[in-house]
Design a protein around this motif. Structure first.
Motif, PDB file in Angstrom:
ATOM      1  N   HIS A  11     -12.735 -33.571  41.058  1.00 32.92           N
ATOM      2  CA  HIS A  11     -13.843 -34.124  41.836  1.00 32.92           C
ATOM      3  C   HIS A  11     -14.665 -33.042  42.542  1.00 32.92           C
ATOM      4  O   HIS A  11     -15.608 -33.352  43.258  1.00 32.92           O
ATOM      5  CB  HIS A  11     -13.316 -35.115  42.871  1.00 32.92           C
ATOM      6  N   ASN A  12     -14.308 -31.795  42.350  1.00 34.52           N
ATOM      7  CA  ASN A  12     -15.008 -30.709  43.031  1.00 34.52           C
ATOM      8  C   ASN A  12     -16.107 -30.048  42.198  1.00 34.52           C
ATOM      9  O   ASN A  12     -17.038 -29.463  42.747  1.00 34.52           O
ATOM     10  CB  ASN A  12     -14.005 -29.618  43.436  1.00 34.52           C
ATOM     11  N   GLU A  13     -15.979 -30.156  40.872  1.00 40.66           N
ATOM     12  CA  GLU A  13     -16.777 -29.301  39.991  1.00 40.66           C
ATOM     13  C   GLU A  13     -18.283 -29.530  40.089  1.00 40.66           C
ATOM     14  O   GLU A  13     -19.066 -28.609  39.835  1.00 40.66           O
ATOM     15  CB  GLU A  13     -16.310 -29.488  38.541  1.00 40.66           C
ATOM     16  N   THR A  14     -18.701 -30.723  40.430  1.00 42.22           N
ATOM     17  CA  THR A  14     -20.146 -31.004  40.492  1.00 42.22           C
ATOM     18  C   THR A  14     -20.657 -31.130  41.926  1.00 42.22           C
ATOM     19  O   THR A  14     -21.792 -31.565  42.140  1.00 42.22           O
ATOM     20  CB  THR A  14     -20.465 -32.315  39.745  1.00 42.22           C
ATOM     21  N   MET A  15     -19.850 -30.722  42.896  1.00 44.58           N
ATOM     22  CA  MET A  15     -20.230 -30.965  44.288  1.00 44.58           C
ATOM     23  C   MET A  15     -21.317 -30.039  44.822  1.00 44.58           C
ATOM     24  O   MET A  15     -21.696 -30.103  45.984  1.00 44.58           O
ATOM     25  CB  MET A  15     -19.003 -30.916  45.187  1.00 44.58           C
ATOM     26  N   LYS A  16     -21.861 -29.189  43.953  1.00 45.44           N
ATOM     27  CA  LYS A  16     -23.085 -28.474  44.318  1.00 45.44           C
ATOM     28  C   LYS A  16     -24.258 -29.441  44.407  1.00 45.44           C
ATOM     29  O   LYS A  16     -25.291 -29.128  45.010  1.00 45.44           O
ATOM     30  CB  LYS A  16     -23.396 -27.390  43.285  1.00 45.44           C
ATOM     31  N   CYS A  17     -24.098 -30.646  43.821  1.00 47.37           N
ATOM     32  CA  CYS A  17     -25.201 -31.613  43.793  1.00 47.37           C
ATOM     33  C   CYS A  17     -25.292 -32.442  45.068  1.00 47.37           C
ATOM     34  O   CYS A  17     -26.164 -33.308  45.188  1.00 47.37           O
ATOM     35  CB  CYS A  17     -25.065 -32.547  42.588  1.00 47.37           C
ATOM     36  N   ASP A  18     -24.424 -32.169  46.055  1.00 40.30           N
ATOM     37  CA  ASP A  18     -24.385 -33.021  47.237  1.00 40.30           C
ATOM     38  C   ASP A  18     -25.551 -32.756  48.196  1.00 40.30           C
ATOM     39  O   ASP A  18     -25.607 -33.343  49.275  1.00 40.30           O
ATOM     40  CB  ASP A  18     -23.050 -32.853  47.972  1.00 40.30           C
TER      41      ASP A  18
END
Length: 510
Positions: free
Chosen positions: A288-295
């Motif tokens: 669940h961390n890999e795309t958290m640049k999109c937050d």
């Protein structure tokens, strides 16, 4: 950056790498769409038959490439599906044109120039084709092809379509010219937002995001104010500080203000800008961390919207607040059980540090409320619950005003963004009662997206119209590209916000 021109040249005479035509799905097979008459003539009136032989049906998203016959200057014809043939006396919808143009532009990546001969009957059609093509041509390649020995520094990385010539438009017609200019301004800012979302979090921190906003403000006549960590402490922004205190990259609150001398209304936009979200002490599970640049997609969206409003010189005042922080676990991070004193003066018991977006938004919403705008709209990748409810392509709309919520939903539908109105059930508020503070940042698990909306509502000034857009689903696309939607950051909600600003400028707040 892909260039756009309105061309008076005929489809048969324009020199380009490829010529794009539309094909629709008819009752008895593919039907060549208006705009492609000259191309069909070059095929002796048999283009539809040739396409059918090659397996084309005209279905939406379908692409068929074939060599051009003699009589055409372009060596390749690309037929793109538009979907079903419109009913009698109707034309292709703006969204079908947008998606077809985007599909074609993606299929022609690596080409220098393409001519689009899609159905264009009015300036609105030209704008839809231009939007779709310019959004579809987008690619994020900043971190690829770094071979220093390659002459172009790209090491074989395929670049976006370089130039789009839009046929059937009228360059000297004011309406067509304005439509093209609007499409260029809007898509350039959407693509800038996409770039921000796609930028790795080691390069996009609250400070660097604030620097991008400052530079864009100076370029476009937008006033920018940046509150750094010292100013945030002095101002009492406990929500933003609490979320950002576990990171070595300190938080920022950025205010962008566009004003117009003839504006009668003011619209405030607030965006969640978590440049990376680990969950904090309530660490996200593996996967669940890999795309958290999109937050930070909400902050990117409101930033793009205010700059677009300035570029279009809209007669409305638009202010954007970017609540920027990085949510990290460390010895200094906020713990579950901590109580934060927010900018409004309310205290919040933090039960889950991964429910951090509502904390930074709460401070920014109260700050926006102080200026008494006519309406506030916040945008955030706020809850996984909204994705479970509406899927990956639809954002939820909540509001303290049913008419305003309906208006935003209708605007989103008009511009081609999927959305759905959601309620704010009063009975869910009790779940956020805290024995320690004024409110907790968590409530009932079921209806979690609605609970988050109710939390935000607590930080809206009295009598101010407000709406909340939860874009957690459509902000970041992990699947294969489709239409004008790329893999990665999408720029979700920017078109809705810009159209809302245009409505407000025209005297209709909704």
């Amino acid at each position: 950056m892909t260039a756009l021109t309105l061309s008076t040249a005929g489809a048969a005479t324009l020199r380009a790498d490829a010529l794009v035509v539309g094909v629709a799905k008819g009752a008895k097979g593919p039907v060549v769409a208006p705009g492609a008459e000259a191309v069909d003539k070059a095929f002796d009136g048999k283009l539809a038959a040739v396409l059918e032989t090659l397996g084309a049906t005209g279905a939406e998203g379908e692409v068929t490439k074939l060599p051009a016959p003699s009589g055409l200057k372009a060596p390749v014809v690309l037929a793109v599906g538009l979907g079903s043939v419109p009913e009698k006396d109707e034309s292709f919808s703006a969204e079908s044109l947008r998606r077809a143009a985007g599909t074609a532009a993606r299929a022609l990546s690596g080409s220098k120039k393409a001519a689009f001969a899609l159905p264009v009957e009015a300036s609105e059609d030209a704008e839809a084709v231009a939007e779709g093509a310019l959004l579809g041509a987008y690619a994020f390649t900043a971190y690829q092809g770094g071979d220093s020995d390659a002459k172009d520094g790209r090491n074989g990385v395929k670049q976006p379509l370089a130039e789009i010539a839009l046929l059937g438009a009228k360059p000297r017609d004011k309406a067509f010219k304005a439509a093209a200019e609007r499409a260029i301004a809007l898509t350039e800012e959407i693509n800038r937002a996409r770039d921000l979302v796609n930028t790795p979090p080691n390069d996009l921190t609250p400070e660097s995001f604030a620097a991008v906003a400052t530079a864009a403000g100076k370029e476009n006549g937008v006033k920018v104010q940046v509150l750094d960590e010292k100013a945030l402490v002095k101002g009492g922004f406990g929500g933003i500080l609490g979320v950002g205190q576990g990171s070595q990259n300190p938080p920022r609150l950025v205010k962008l203000s566009y004003t117009h001398s003839k504006a009668a209304k003011t619209l405030a936009l607030v965006g969640k800008g978590i440049t990376y979200d680990s969950g904090g002490i309530s660490l996200k599970p593996a996967g669940h961390n890999e795309t958290m640049k999109c937050d930070m997609s909400g902050a990117a969206a409101v930033f793009a919207a205010v700059v677009t409003a300035a570029r279009l010189n809209l007669a409305v005042n638009v202010t954007a607040y970017l609540a920027l922080a990085e949510n990290m676990p460390s010895g200094s991070a906020t713990r579950p059980g901590d109580v934060l004193r927010m900018y409004s003066g309310k205290t919040v018991e933090v039960l889950n540090t991964d429910a951090e977006g509502r904390l930074v938004l709460a401070d920014a919403l109260w700050k926006a409320s102080e200026e008494k705008p006519d309406a506030i709209v916040d945008v955030a990748t706020l809850t996984g619950a909204m994705v479970l409810a509406l899927g990956n392509r639809t954002f939820g709309i909540m509001s303290n005003d049913d008419a305003f919520r309906t208006s935003i939903h209708e605007i989103a539908e008009e511009v081609g963004e999927q959305s759905w109105p959601m309620p704010l059930p009063a009975e869910l508020r009790k779940g956020m009662d805290s024995p320690t503070a004024d409110i907790a940042n968590m409530g009932e698990r079921m209806g979690g997206g609605l609970v988050a909306g109710l939390f935000l509502k607590e930080f809206i000034g009295e009598g101010i119209t407000w709406a909340h857009l939860d874009i957690a689903g459509p902000a970041f696309h992990e699947g294969a590209p489709f239409g004008y939607t790329p893999k990665g950051g999408t720029g979700s909600s920017v078109r809705t916000l810009v159209k809302l600003a245009e409505r407000v400028a025209a005297g209709d707040l909704g």
